[in-house]
Motif scaffolding. Structure first.
Motif, PDB file in Angstrom:
ATOM      1  N   GLU A  85      -2.791  19.188 -50.904  1.00  0.00           N
ATOM      2  CA  GLU A  85      -1.743  18.453 -51.615  1.00  0.00           C
ATOM      3  C   GLU A  85      -0.739  19.402 -52.258  1.00  0.00           C
ATOM      4  N   ASN A  86      -1.216  20.500 -52.802  1.00  0.00           N
ATOM      5  CA  ASN A  86      -0.333  21.505 -53.399  1.00  0.00           C
ATOM      6  C   ASN A  86       0.581  22.119 -52.334  1.00  0.00           C
ATOM      7  N   ASP A  87       0.027  22.428 -51.172  1.00  0.00           N
ATOM      8  CA  ASP A  87       0.831  23.021 -50.102  1.00  0.00           C
ATOM      9  C   ASP A  87       1.861  22.037 -49.565  1.00  0.00           C
ATOM     10  N   VAL A  88       1.500  20.766 -49.457  1.00  0.00           N
ATOM     11  CA  VAL A  88       2.471  19.751 -49.027  1.00  0.00           C
ATOM     12  C   VAL A  88       3.636  19.720 -50.014  1.00  0.00           C
TER      13      VAL A  88
ATOM     14  N   ILE B  89       4.431  15.531 -44.010  1.00  0.00           N
ATOM     15  CA  ILE B  89       4.033  16.937 -43.906  1.00  0.00           C
ATOM     16  C   ILE B  89       2.518  16.939 -43.784  1.00  0.00           C
ATOM     17  N   VAL B  90       2.014  17.555 -42.728  1.00  0.00           N
ATOM     18  CA  VAL B  90       0.585  17.590 -42.463  1.00  0.00           C
ATOM     19  C   VAL B  90       0.139  19.050 -42.406  1.00  0.00           C
TER      20      VAL B  90
ATOM     21  N   MET C   6      -1.290  26.380 -41.326  1.00  0.00           N
ATOM     22  CA  MET C   6      -0.203  25.879 -40.494  1.00  0.00           C
ATOM     23  C   MET C   6       0.112  24.454 -40.925  1.00  0.00           C
ATOM     24  N   ALA C   7       1.387  24.089 -40.816  1.00  0.00           N
ATOM     25  CA  ALA C   7       1.794  22.733 -41.198  1.00  0.00           C
ATOM     26  C   ALA C   7       2.834  22.207 -40.230  1.00  0.00           C
TER      27      ALA C   7
ATOM     28  N   GLU D 109       2.310  32.914 -48.172  1.00  0.00           N
ATOM     29  CA  GLU D 109       3.638  32.312 -48.322  1.00  0.00           C
ATOM     30  C   GLU D 109       3.957  31.422 -47.121  1.00  0.00           C
ATOM     31  N   TRP D 110       4.450  30.204 -47.388  1.00  0.00           N
ATOM     32  CA  TRP D 110       4.844  29.294 -46.320  1.00  0.00           C
ATOM     33  C   TRP D 110       6.217  29.670 -45.777  1.00  0.00           C
ATOM     34  N   LEU D 111       6.295  29.868 -44.452  1.00  0.00           N
ATOM     35  CA  LEU D 111       7.548  30.182 -43.763  1.00  0.00           C
ATOM     36  C   LEU D 111       7.670  29.292 -42.529  1.00  0.00           C
TER      37      LEU D 111
END
Length: 133
Positions: free
Chosen positions: A13-16, A84-85, A92-93, A120-122
């Motif tokens: 949930e935090n990453d979404v 967003i999954v 990976m999302a 880090e999300w990229l």
């Protein structure tokens, strides 16, 4: 609660929320015509498929194209995520949603692949499909 992979529902949930926030920050950068601020969310080997089907590879090349676009009287657009999954391992999302020009008639759907690199999300890739072209 922890899943079999050790990636908790809380982490997911935090990453979404992080990815959603990054998308809104990217939209704000587009509104400012700040290509560097948009590109900070891209991986070095970023791939973009534009609404007309044209393909651009590599962060440097796509950044150059965006800078050129922003120097023109380009339409301003935004991406609005519907979903967003995050994958089971949390690295990976998949993002999907609608895109539209704020000052033109064009709109469509988009999807994006995100990867978590060193925490880090990229964005790895983005695909845009024009639905009224």
């Amino acid at each position: 609660m922890i899943t079999n992979s050790g990636y908790s529902i809380f982490d997911r949930e935090n990453d979404v929320q992080l990815i959603r926030e990054f998308r809104m920050n990217s939209n704000a950068a587009i509104a400012r015509k700040d290509a560097d601020a948009v590109a900070k969310f891209w991986m070095a080997d970023f791939i973009q498929i534009a609404g007309d089907g044209s393909l651009s590879k590599g962060k440097a090349k796509v950044l150059s194209e965006w800078k050129h676009m922003f120097k023109q009287s380009s339409p301003l657009f935004e991406r609005l995520p519907d979903e967003i999954v995050i994958n089971e391992s949390g690295n990976m999302a998949w993002e999907k949603g609608k895109w539209n020009y704020k000052n033109e008639k064009y709109y469509g759907n988009y999807s994006a692949m995100w990867k978590k690199v060193r925490g880090e999300w990229l964005t790895q890739s983005e695909l845009y499909v024009s639905l009224n072209a």
